[in-house]
Design a protein around this motif. Structure first.
Motif, short mmCIF file in Angstrom:
data_model
loop_
_atom_site.label_atom_id
_atom_site.label_comp_id
_atom_site.label_asym_id
_atom_site.label_seq_id
_atom_site.Cartn_x
_atom_site.Cartn_y
_atom_site.Cartn_z
N VAL A 147 39.78 81.67 2.49
CA VAL A 147 41.32 82.13 1.23
C VAL A 147 42.24 82.29 1.88
N HIS A 148 43.10 81.45 1.95
CA HIS A 148 44.62 81.42 2.40
C HIS A 148 45.59 83.45 1.64
N ASN A 149 46.09 83.21 2.71
CA ASN A 149 46.84 84.49 1.67
C ASN A 149 48.27 83.52 0.51
N GLY A 150 48.48 83.63 -0.21
CA GLY A 150 49.02 83.03 -1.41
C GLY A 150 50.43 83.79 -1.74
N VAL A 151 51.93 83.68 -1.41
CA VAL A 151 52.15 84.20 -2.22
C VAL A 151 52.76 84.43 -3.45
N ARG A 152 53.50 85.24 -4.18
CA ARG A 152 54.23 84.56 -5.10
C ARG A 152 55.95 84.12 -5.37
N LEU A 153 55.22 83.13 -6.31
CA LEU A 153 56.44 82.16 -5.75
C LEU A 153 58.11 82.53 -6.03
N GLU A 154 57.62 83.02 -7.14
CA GLU A 154 59.25 83.44 -7.58
C GLU A 154 60.52 84.06 -6.82
N ASP A 155 59.99 85.10 -5.74
CA ASP A 155 59.90 85.81 -4.78
C ASP A 155 60.66 85.26 -3.63
N PHE A 156 60.49 84.02 -3.33
CA PHE A 156 61.05 83.34 -2.05
C PHE A 156 61.44 81.39 -2.69
N PRO A 157 62.34 81.62 -3.30
CA PRO A 157 62.80 80.45 -3.98
C PRO A 157 63.25 79.04 -3.42
N LEU A 158 63.47 78.19 -3.48
CA LEU A 158 63.43 76.87 -2.67
C LEU A 158 65.29 76.85 -2.17
N SER A 159 65.43 77.06 -1.35
CA SER A 159 66.89 76.17 -0.95
C SER A 159 67.23 75.32 -0.02
N THR A 160 67.51 74.22 -0.84
CA THR A 160 67.85 72.94 0.29
C THR A 160 68.89 72.97 0.98
N GLU A 161 69.45 74.17 1.05
CA GLU A 161 70.72 74.57 1.44
C GLU A 161 70.51 75.36 3.39
N LYS A 162 70.80 74.29 3.73
CA LYS A 162 70.58 75.17 4.95
C LYS A 162 71.31 75.53 6.14
N GLU A 163 71.89 76.22 7.18
CA GLU A 163 72.89 76.42 8.04
C GLU A 163 72.07 76.39 9.96
N ASP A 164 72.77 76.56 10.38
CA ASP A 164 72.42 75.94 11.91
C ASP A 164 71.69 76.60 12.24
N TYR A 165 70.87 78.33 12.19
CA TYR A 165 70.80 78.86 13.01
C TYR A 165 69.04 79.31 13.08
N LEU A 166 68.15 79.29 13.89
CA LEU A 166 66.73 78.76 14.29
C LEU A 166 66.12 80.11 12.93
N LEU A 167 65.27 80.95 13.35
CA LEU A 167 65.03 82.32 12.94
C LEU A 167 63.18 82.47 13.36
N PHE A 168 63.49 83.63 14.40
CA PHE A 168 62.07 84.61 14.82
C PHE A 168 61.98 85.33 13.69
N ALA A 169 60.69 85.71 13.13
CA ALA A 169 59.61 86.86 11.85
C ALA A 169 59.04 86.88 12.53
N GLY A 170 58.70 88.07 12.72
CA GLY A 170 57.40 88.44 12.99
C GLY A 170 56.78 90.12 13.90
N ARG A 171 56.38 90.62 14.13
CA ARG A 171 56.11 91.52 14.66
C ARG A 171 56.70 91.57 16.84
N MET A 172 57.23 92.21 16.83
CA MET A 172 58.09 92.26 18.54
C MET A 172 56.66 92.01 19.91
N SER A 173 55.33 90.91 19.65
CA SER A 173 54.35 91.83 20.54
C SER A 173 53.64 90.01 21.08
N PRO A 174 54.01 90.04 21.81
CA PRO A 174 54.13 88.87 23.46
C PRO A 174 53.25 87.10 22.62
N GLU A 175 51.75 88.47 22.14
CA GLU A 175 51.27 86.73 21.28
C GLU A 175 51.33 86.16 19.88
N LYS A 176 52.85 86.68 19.12
CA LYS A 176 54.12 86.74 18.85
C LYS A 176 55.31 85.30 19.51
#
Lengths: 383, 383
Positions: free
Chosen positions: A183-212
């Protein structure tokens, strides 16, 4: 929300007590429990949630410990052990291990003397040791706990108990357990609305640990010539790593560290990012980052490892890569990705609703069974 | 040994797993369990002993963990956590907390599916959390655990379970528990033979921690003008204390540190010492040191605190004091003490036999009762 077509289930939900429910920032296990519980209640089930005080829930909440462990009052939590002349006692910080055991036992006692169809445990081996002493089945979500090899002998003793893996990949961490579902984790869709407008930057999100792989994310962004934003907590054991491999590269222009963001702030970052980099080195069972980014219409560029091949449709919702160079080249192909395809992927397979349906099916299959002991396991010798 | 006059009892004996049974050197809780178990078996009871592998016993031994925790193979115990590329797992030191839980659960499962009259737990709160889930009573020996104030909220939840205090004094650490008896530790008299020939030196035996008072023992010996020998382990958290308050005074003439002795070596020291100094600062529940020294015919000069007033007959088997100066003056009165009176004191009240009789009476009273839950305790809110 879908109404239940069958009888409502009586579910004892045993949450972790590290963070409050729902967690403000970090707290992936708690987020799973909270999201699932809300959805199950909405579907008409009777859920009793065992969690730390300070949590909130639509379910019946049984507060077992006075504070989530990461929110324990600082003065009490950091006290130095010393003999108190007035009482003659050793005073010091709380014994969190004992509190967690009490938390679990409170749930087990309620299960023993109440009427529940199933216990859903999110505390792996620490709850499994109670599993043969209660009159109803306990199903355990792994949350990646089998990654820690030191826990394998304990899992071995409870190998025949029912387990849910958060991804097909997670099963490889301990293939011989009795998996009853993925059973995959599943998000509440309303908390993360779709956006089709993107900027230039890349994002890393997660704990700052070597395996990430935050250090690898910096290399990828450099090669691709894009700005990178990093968000996530720094654990004490990884401060040295962070200082050497991440902080040394921060310049507030090409590489920026945003700190540990709230869910709302992070959602905003997902929405606007050109892509989320996920250069992991371990078998990530089912991180929220990838799912939340995809829900926001944002492609993933990540290692062909862990749950990523289950989440990312290569070339359609992101790119699966094996090297830093491949990842950098994938950045140049981001215009091939349609944000709507990312969103649709999550809507179909990684929503709170699909998660609840997955667990509901597990609970229905297990409900009514007793927790049978395996007699060969009772002799006392570890396998 | 006395034959049982009643039916033999079926006892599940839950030992600590820090040291092997019997312990070679330090290991006071394990010494209690081992001595008691041997005596109960000799009296005809059916004891099943749950203990670490490497222990020995006349009882049926169920080995639950592969090594006593303090004897875990060094390479494994001191491993640094790291991602193992071959397996993809986090490899590192054993998870002793999880092993201890498995140890306890193995006993509880045997109790649930076997036929026992009583469980005797030496693992305080960590076993108490199972106490309402099993069909027979669990009685817990405190061993001073209630000294740690952080454990009180957990004890509070299991306040109505039956407890044995090791001394009347120990009850003051947590007066509101349901004490069913006081049972002193009791030595195997043959291991500590009486000697009436004493030498000039004073002895301190015990862990080198502030509450045990090795620094005060040095002051007392200085004031009394006698040589002092110190024996006992130095725990990592007390190294700084030891270096500053003890090591700084060692001269191999007036003040000598003997290290951590085996039971046989320590028995030899007790036998020849003029007196054992026991200048404690805490409510010592029932240390072996005082009992073993008295068995050897050696007087105690110790603080009027903890179990000492229960052990020492002031002016007859030693001296109870309130200050260092009083202790030093008591050294001048040692010729008033008859070693035979010390020995007789232990024979009458602190022998393995009196200990076994004490516990046997507790077990008989509890046997056959079920572990009734207190309904008001089941709501989940901590008291």
């Amino acid at each position: 929300m879908t109404p239940v077509t069958d009888e409502p289930l009586r579910i004892a939900m045993l949450a972790p007590v590290t963070w409050p429910l729902p967690p403000e920032g970090y707290g992936p296990w708690e987020k799973c429990v909270w999201t699932l519980t809300e959805e199950l209640v909405a579907r008409g089930h009777k859920v009793t949630l065992f969690a730390a005080a300070g949590s909130r829930s639509s379910a019946e909440l049984v507060s077992t410990v006075p504070h989530p462990f990461e929110c324990w009052p600082r003065a009490e939590g950091q006290a130095t052990a010393r003999l108190d002349p007035a009482s003659g006692l050793l005073v010091g910080p709380p014994d969190l291990r004992a509190w967690e055991q009490l938390h679990i036992a409170t749930c087990m006692e309620a299960v023993r003397f109440g009427t529940f169809d199933v216990v859903h445990s999110h505390l792996h081996v620490h709850a499994l040791v109670f599993s043969r002493l209660i009159p109803c089945p306990m199903v355990s979500s792994l949350h990646g706990a089998a990654w820690v090899k030191a826990l394998h002998p304990i899992f071995d003793r409870y190998r025949d108990q029912p387990y849910v893996a958060l991804s097909e990949a997670e099963k490889q961490l301990k293939p011989d357990l009795h998996y009853v579902a993925t059973v995959h984790n599943g998000v509440r869709l309303e908390d993360f609305p779709l956006s089709t407008e993107k900027e230039d930057y890349l994002l890393f999100a997660g704990r700052m640990s070597p395996e990430k792989g935050p250090a690898e994310a910096i290399q990828i962004a450099r090669l691709a010539g894009r700005p990178l934003r990093l968000a996530g907590m720094i654990e004490p054991q990884h401060e040295e790593y962070f200082n050497a491999r991440v902080r040394a590269h921060l310049d507030d222009k090409w590489v920026t560290y945003l700190g540990c963001l709230s869910q709302r702030e992070l959602a905003e970052q997902y929405r606007r990012a050109a892509a989320v980099l996920f250069p992991i080195h371990w078998c990530e069972p089912c991180s929220w980052v990838g799912i939340e980014a995809q829900a926001s219409g944002t492609p993933i560029i990540g290692t062909r490892l862990g749950y990523l091949p289950e989440l990312v449709r290569d070339g359609e919702t992101g790119f699966l890569v094996d090297t830093i160079e491949q990842a950098a080249r994938a950045v140049d192909r981001l215009d091939e990705i349609d944000p709507r395809a990312c969103r649709a992927n999550v809507e179909a397979r990684f929503s709170a609703q699909t998660m609840a349906e997955g667990y509901e099916a597990v609970f229905r299959r297990l409900a009514g069974r007793t927790a049978e002991p395996a007699p060969r396991e009772l002799a006392g010798q570890p396998a």
